[in-house]
Design an enzyme around this catalytic site. Sequence first.
Site, mmCIF file in Angstrom:
data_model
loop_
_atom_site.group_PDB
_atom_site.id
_atom_site.type_symbol
_atom_site.label_atom_id
_atom_site.label_comp_id
_atom_site.label_asym_id
_atom_site.label_seq_id
_atom_site.Cartn_x
_atom_site.Cartn_y
_atom_site.Cartn_z
ATOM 1 N N THR A 13 0.806 -1.225 0.000
ATOM 2 C CA THR A 13 0.000 0.000 0.000
ATOM 3 C C THR A 13 0.839 1.274 0.000
ATOM 4 O O THR A 13 0.481 2.259 -0.638
ATOM 5 C CB THR A 13 -0.916 0.000 1.253
ATOM 6 O OG1 THR A 13 -1.808 -1.096 1.137
ATOM 7 C CG2 THR A 13 -1.723 1.276 1.375
ATOM 8 N N SER A 59 1.259 -7.603 -1.335
ATOM 9 C CA SER A 59 1.942 -8.674 -0.603
ATOM 10 C C SER A 59 1.052 -9.883 -0.332
ATOM 11 O O SER A 59 1.535 -10.904 0.148
ATOM 12 C CB SER A 59 2.564 -8.149 0.685
ATOM 13 O OG SER A 59 1.601 -8.008 1.697
ATOM 14 N N SER A 60 -0.229 -9.802 -0.667
ATOM 15 C CA SER A 60 -1.063 -11.013 -0.594
ATOM 16 C C SER A 60 -0.579 -12.038 -1.617
ATOM 17 O O SER A 60 -0.901 -13.218 -1.513
ATOM 18 C CB SER A 60 -2.534 -10.713 -0.880
ATOM 19 O OG SER A 60 -2.854 -9.445 -0.449
ATOM 20 N N THR A 90 1.483 -4.741 4.064
ATOM 21 C CA THR A 90 1.294 -5.133 5.463
ATOM 22 C C THR A 90 0.717 -6.543 5.602
ATOM 23 O O THR A 90 0.922 -7.187 6.628
ATOM 24 C CB THR A 90 0.360 -4.144 6.189
ATOM 25 O OG1 THR A 90 -0.907 -4.133 5.531
ATOM 26 C CG2 THR A 90 0.936 -2.746 6.204
ATOM 27 N N ASP A 91 0.007 -7.020 4.566
ATOM 28 C CA ASP A 91 -0.713 -8.293 4.730
ATOM 29 C C ASP A 91 0.211 -9.446 5.110
ATOM 30 O O ASP A 91 -0.159 -10.292 5.923
ATOM 31 C CB ASP A 91 -1.488 -8.642 3.450
ATOM 32 C CG ASP A 91 -2.700 -7.740 3.259
ATOM 33 O OD1 ASP A 91 -3.123 -7.099 4.237
ATOM 34 O OD2 ASP A 91 -3.218 -7.669 2.129
ATOM 35 N N CYS A 279 -4.188 -19.283 20.227
ATOM 36 C CA CYS A 279 -4.310 -18.063 21.033
ATOM 37 C C CYS A 279 -3.260 -17.054 20.598
ATOM 38 O O CYS A 279 -2.154 -17.426 20.205
ATOM 39 C CB CYS A 279 -4.107 -18.374 22.516
ATOM 40 S SG CYS A 279 -5.347 -19.489 23.171
HETATM 41 N N1 ASP Z 1 -2.792 -5.625 0.381
HETATM 42 C C1 ASP Z 1 -1.750 -4.708 0.798
HETATM 43 C C2 ASP Z 1 -0.439 -5.484 0.791
HETATM 44 O O1 ASP Z 1 -0.207 -6.250 1.671
HETATM 45 C C3 ASP Z 1 -2.040 -4.156 2.158
HETATM 46 C C4 ASP Z 1 -1.026 -3.169 2.693
HETATM 47 O O2 ASP Z 1 0.071 -3.005 2.219
HETATM 48 O O3 ASP Z 1 -1.371 -2.486 3.701
HETATM 49 O O4 ASP Z 1 0.333 -5.340 -0.120
#
Ligand code: ASP
Length: 341
Positions: A13, A59-60, A90-91, A279
């Site tokens: 992102t 990154s997915s 972030t994913d 958990c």
């Molecule tokens: N879908 C994005 C990624 O992981 C989400 C992000 O970067 O916040 O590339």
Amino acid sequence: MKRKILILYAGGTIGMQASEQGYIPVSGFEQLLREQLRVGATQQLPDFEVQELEQLIDSSNLQPSHWSELSEQLISQWRDYDGFIILHGTDTMAYTASALSFILQGIDKPVIITGSQIPLSELRNDAQDNLITALILAGNYDIAEVCIYFNGRLLRGNRSSKLKSTGFDAFDTPNYPWLAQVGIHIDLHPNLLQAGGSPEFLDKGYQVPDFNPDAVVVLPVYPGLSARVAQDMLNHSEVKGLILLSYGVGNPPDANTELMSTLEQAVQSGVTVLNITQCLQGRVSQGAYATGATLNRIGVVPGSDLTLEAAFTKLHYLIATQPAQKIAGLMQQSLCGELSE
Ligand code: ASP
């Protein structure tokens, strides 16, 4: 002397732009960053250069091969920079942070991974602070491990998980304290950091691991889980590791004797079966309950307080680099601060 930092943009992102299909990664991050930095701001920052990976990804779409590619980029330029920042989606950031911590064990410089929830190109974003603070940390502090910096927290990479899908405070390390808190002051806790070393990859002939994406599977335990489902996963000869995501302190449904014997046969055929908890906080104590003790009897390896991301990438790393008989022992030892022994 100002330190020189390499910023490696891998996608995510932070450098995305809106399209008709939703956000997509685009190249040109360096120009965007330099436009956004206030005049004079760069003088207060360490010197930095920006490089982009050839294929920028959401990154997915991360594959284990990306860890090898990123590591090769870092290793080949290790002596040219004083620290490294990876801009990543972030994913799966916590997977990459964990994987790199194992591949780059014993490093003597910071590798800080960051990204954002809102792209740098948008007015109200968390990208600028995340990147600038990561640069300040890499450029001014003695850190010698793979970390995530996000929203005021410097976190050990292999203890991190993405816990919030939309909050700016998306990342945390539920089983380890933050390495630094960033507010008006930067409070770095040197006692929590890994000791710097001299990385093995600087030796000639070092080979970055080549990961087989089919080598590790993840089996969450849920009410009704059948031996058939487990067997389907284990039917592929390339599977060498299975992560069992059990309940609580490491408890499986042991009344399902068929399921238990499927796991036992997998262990006997050389698959490392690792038990971690569903958990978010706490550790496996395999044997606190009779249900968990069953796993001890069939040779399942207890995974202490490993996150799923650290367990998954560590198992991949060990399968790619170690003889099979050493894996169970090494899974229970801390290689670079990823678990509590
Ligand atoms: N879908 C994005 C990624 O992981 C989400 C992000 O970067 O916040 O590339």
